[in-house]
Design a protein around this motif. Structure first.
Motif, PDB file in Angstrom:
ATOM      1  N   GLN A 149       0.807  -1.219   0.000  1.00  0.00           N
ATOM      2  CA  GLN A 149       0.000   0.000   0.000  1.00  0.00           C
ATOM      3  C   GLN A 149       0.845   1.277   0.000  1.00  0.00           C
ATOM      4  N   ASN A 150       2.102   1.169   0.377  1.00  0.00           N
ATOM      5  CA  ASN A 150       2.978   2.347   0.380  1.00  0.00           C
ATOM      6  C   ASN A 150       3.751   2.506  -0.920  1.00  0.00           C
ATOM      7  N   TYR A 151       3.432   1.661  -1.900  1.00  0.00           N
ATOM      8  CA  TYR A 151       4.121   1.714  -3.190  1.00  0.00           C
ATOM      9  C   TYR A 151       3.127   2.050  -4.295  1.00  0.00           C
TER      10      TYR A 151
END
Length: 335
Positions: A149-151
């Motif tokens: 989710q952080n990419y």
């Protein structure tokens, strides 16, 4: 006009790398392949001997892994020399050491691009994804994978090779074609489908390219062919696609993205039987052409086989060509 240059890094297996290279050249790119750096051999007897004792004493393969990383990095340096390229495309980046990926990026002038054409759950890339300017995935459900989710991930489908032209082979009887490595999760579906099609008068060409006795024993159907000699290059595989009437696709457990078989069926105008239910949401789906098998509805196969093939709009077909795929990947002009 100067040709754009591109580094192509991907697995060397099954000859698909040769086809991608040729299609890139066909569409005007100058290509440097580096898959040769993945081939490993000991430099001398001392390395081989040390590995033998290290493995048996420590019960690990860490020494050989270090040798592979060191050797692949050195080979990459030799291939790249002092040259720089407009683009680098890395398919299955998890198979390349991180220091090699960093080196490739240093030799890339414009975009350093990754594409994971297998599910992120099967082959994670979390530790290397930050290296890429753009990163593509073929399984749309990976966009909601909580581990990523952080990419910033971009979803793109596979494609068909538009450099290879269909020849429209006509058979006396319908011929169904499938080839795929042995996967325990697919055995029952493969056998069930082969038997059902045979009972409906369809000729069967189902190939599992393995000579391992333990794998072969998993299958009982007489309609399935085995043996390492049946491991076709991807170009040879496309000849079988061209000469078949029906292509068959069995999705691997945990996959949701569409395999190459879906786009080959679209391009070669073949009927398709698939266990991937997600195909119904694509713009090229038509029930006359694509039969979604849920293991309960095979009794409907006879009706499906009797339906005429429906021509799909040319613009939709061209959308899934290699030409359009590479344009989207490199220029980020999403379809």
């Amino acid at each position: 006009m100067t040709r754009k240059t591109i580094i192509l890094a991907m697995p060397p297996s099954n000859g698909i790398v040769e086809l991608i290279e040729k299609n890139l050249q066909f569409h005007g790119y100058e290509v440097l392949r580096i898959d040769s750096i993945l081939k490993f051999k000991y430099n001398n007897l001392w390395e081989r001997t040390y590995q033998f004792f290290h493995k048996h004493i420590t019960k690990s393969n860490t020494y050989k892994k270090k040798l592979k990383v060191k050797q692949s990095f050195y080979k990459a340096q030799q291939l790249l020399a002092n040259n720089h390229y407009d683009y680098t495309l890395v398919i299955r980046p998890d198979i390349y050491p991180q220091n090699v990926l960093t080196l490739l990026k240093q030799h890339t002038k414009n975009k350093f691009i990754g594409y994971q054409w297998d599910g992120l759950k099967r082959f994670p890339v979390k530790n290397i994804i930050h290296l890429f300017d753009q990163f593509y995935i073929f399984d749309h459900t990976d966009l909601t994978n909580p581990d990523y989710q952080n990419y910033q991930l971009h979803n793109i489908t596979n494609f068909y090779f538009d450099m290879v032209q269909p020849h429209r082979v006509k058979n006396n009887k319908l011929l169904a074609y499938y080839i795929g490595d042995h996967q325990a999760c697919r055995v029952a579906a493969i056998e069930h489908c082969a038997e059902k099609l045979a009972k409906n008068g369809v000729d069967i060409k189902f190939i599992i390219p393995t000579s391992k006795t333990k794998d072969i024993k998993c299958y009982k159907s007489k309609h399935i062919t085995f043996g390492k000699q049946n491991r076709l290059s991807y170009y040879e595989n496309l000849k079988h696609v061209d000469s078949s009437d029906i292509l068959v696709d069995f999705v691997i457990a945990g996959h949701n993205g569409l395999s190459f078989r879906h786009f080959e069926a679209l391009y070669y105008q073949k009927k398709l039987i698939t266990t991937n239910t997600h195909v119904q949401y694509y713009d090229f789906y038509h029930p006359n052409n694509i039969f979604i098998w849920d293991e309960k509805n095979l009794d409907e196969i006879q009706e499906f086989l009797a339906k005429p093939f429906i021509q799909i709009d040319t613009h939709i077909v061209e959308k899934y060509s290699f030409k359009n795929w590479i344009k989207n990947i490199l220029d980020k002009s999403f379809y």
